[in-house]
Scaffold this motif. Structure first.
Motif, PDB file in Angstrom:
ATOM      1  N   LEU A 137      28.787 124.092  14.019  1.00  0.00           N
ATOM      2  CA  LEU A 137      28.904 122.670  14.324  1.00  0.00           C
ATOM      3  C   LEU A 137      27.523 122.038  14.431  1.00  0.00           C
ATOM      4  CD1 LEU A 137      30.828 120.324  14.995  1.00  0.00           C
ATOM      5  CD2 LEU A 137      30.665 120.993  17.404  1.00  0.00           C
ATOM      6  N   THR A 142      30.082 122.967   9.647  1.00  0.00           N
ATOM      7  CA  THR A 142      31.402 122.378   9.882  1.00  0.00           C
ATOM      8  C   THR A 142      31.245 120.974  10.471  1.00  0.00           C
ATOM      9  OG1 THR A 142      31.606 123.316  12.114  1.00  0.00           O
ATOM     10  CG2 THR A 142      32.431 124.640  10.277  1.00  0.00           C
ATOM     11  N   ALA A 145      34.882 121.242  15.656  1.00  0.00           N
ATOM     12  CA  ALA A 145      35.161 122.560  16.211  1.00  0.00           C
ATOM     13  C   ALA A 145      36.066 122.420  17.418  1.00  0.00           C
ATOM     14  CB  ALA A 145      33.870 123.267  16.604  1.00  0.00           C
ATOM     15  N   GLY A 265      33.349 116.766  17.650  1.00  0.00           N
ATOM     16  CA  GLY A 265      32.404 116.755  16.544  1.00  0.00           C
ATOM     17  C   GLY A 265      31.017 117.081  17.066  1.00  0.00           C
ATOM     18  N   PRO A 266      29.985 116.953  16.233  1.00  0.00           N
ATOM     19  CA  PRO A 266      28.623 117.273  16.665  1.00  0.00           C
ATOM     20  C   PRO A 266      28.151 116.346  17.781  1.00  0.00           C
ATOM     21  CG  PRO A 266      28.606 116.200  14.519  1.00  0.00           C
ATOM     22  CD  PRO A 266      30.030 116.504  14.823  1.00  0.00           C
ATOM     23  N   TRP A 271      29.982 111.407  14.145  1.00  0.00           N
ATOM     24  CA  TRP A 271      31.070 112.243  13.660  1.00  0.00           C
ATOM     25  C   TRP A 271      31.491 111.804  12.259  1.00  0.00           C
ATOM     26  CZ3 TRP A 271      35.377 113.195  17.823  1.00  0.00           C
ATOM     27  CH2 TRP A 271      34.797 113.797  18.947  1.00  0.00           C
TER      28      TRP A 271
END
Length: 310
Positions: A137, A142, A145, A265-266, A271
């Motif tokens: 992530l 990706t 997560a 998200g990150p 996101w």
């Protein structure tokens, strides 16, 4: 120097798939087209990015380029999805990472729901241990997560997942409403060394027991098979219940403890817009289906209660 997105996309596909033919299948292109895109990128950079071997691997320069290529493609996908969102035609691919127990116990139901509710969004699942999931992530491998007990921040809590004792159905304690871990002290204890181990070690400490597992196995299916064979007992989370065969029982455990499963998200960049759509869809789905189990009070451990919001 002109570096374009198709070149970066081909480079990343070869790295992730481990070879040119697998990358071609992933991208829906011919192998020669993938090879040409990577070769043209290498010409632009005046140095090789990949070692042509089985599997293909990055050179020193390729390793340095890799995180920037991931971020560039992630940003491009976000731009595309923002435009799609503006016209209410959300499409695209979201790469979702999760641990094995979450992938096997929780993700299949979500994938089925998302396939019906958001058919224009494709979700690709990456399965790894907790460290791999967080790393994917963070580095852009990706887009989202399912994290276990993350710090407070944006996201949606999918479940509060309690820990339980996994026993053979013919075990002397198999018909008890609650199993005290101390009563399993004489049973060989099995463990899968993943993100749950630290919490299971804590449970042993709360029970005043030494954490001395007899066997360590990486694969969850192997762990379950060993309990079936009467080799020992273990502790699994409630989300694993759908994987438990009928000759085993998953029972409430004392000391009681749980973990939070959060879709996010990150943390350090915007996101992918489709992640937000999937998160909102998951909230609605979980509200319409059986509610996740309520948090169980822990003995000796403060229960975290951060509010995760979209």
């Amino acid at each position: 120097m002109t570096v374009n997105l198709p070149q970066l996309r081909a480079f990343l596909a070869v790295v992730d798939a481990g070879g040119f033919s697998a990358a071609a299948a992933e991208l829906g292109m011919s192998q020669s087209a993938v090879s040409h895109a990577v070769a043209s990128l290498e010409r632009e950079l005046a140095a090789p990015l990949l070692v042509r071997a089985t599997p293909a691997r990055t050179t020193a320069l390729g390793e340095r380029v890799l995180p920037h290529a991931r971020l560039a493609l992630s940003a491009a996908r976000s731009v595309e999805q923002i435009a799609a969102d503006a016209t209410e035609t959300m499409t695209g691919t979201v790469r979702l990472a999760a641990t094995p127990t979450v992938c096997q116990g929780l993700v299949p139901g979500l994938l089925r729901h998302w396939g019906e509710d958001q058919p224009r969004i494709t979700v690709r699942v990456f399965e790894g241990d907790s460290a791999e999931v967080s790393g994917w992530l963070a580095d852009g491998t990706t887009d989202a997560a399912v994290l276990i007990d993350p710090p407070p921040g944006p996201g949606i809590q999918l479940a509060v997942d309690s820990y339980r004792a996994l026993l053979p159905r013919d075990h002397p304690l198999a018909h008890e409403p609650l199993v005290d871990l101390r009563d399993l002290e004489d049973d060989p204890f099995l463990i899968s060394p993943n993100g749950c181990e630290a919490r299971i070690r804590t449970i042993h400490g709360l029970a005043g027991l030494c954490f001395t597992p007899t066997h360590r196995v990486r694969d969850l299916a192997t762990l379950i098979s060993m309990v079936q064979a009467g080799i020992g007992v273990t502790v699994l989370s409630e989300v694993s219940r759908s994987l438990i065969p009928p000759d085993l029982v998953l029972l409430p455990l004392a000391p009681r403890t749980s973990r939070r499963l959060v879709l996010t998200g990150p943390q350090d960049r915007p996101w992918h817009p489709a992640v937000r759509t999937l998160a909102e869809s998951a909230v609605g789905h979980l509200a319409r289906t059986a509610s996740p189990p309520s948090p169980l009070p822990e003995e000796g451990v403060a229960q975290p209660s951060p509010q995760h919001t979209l």
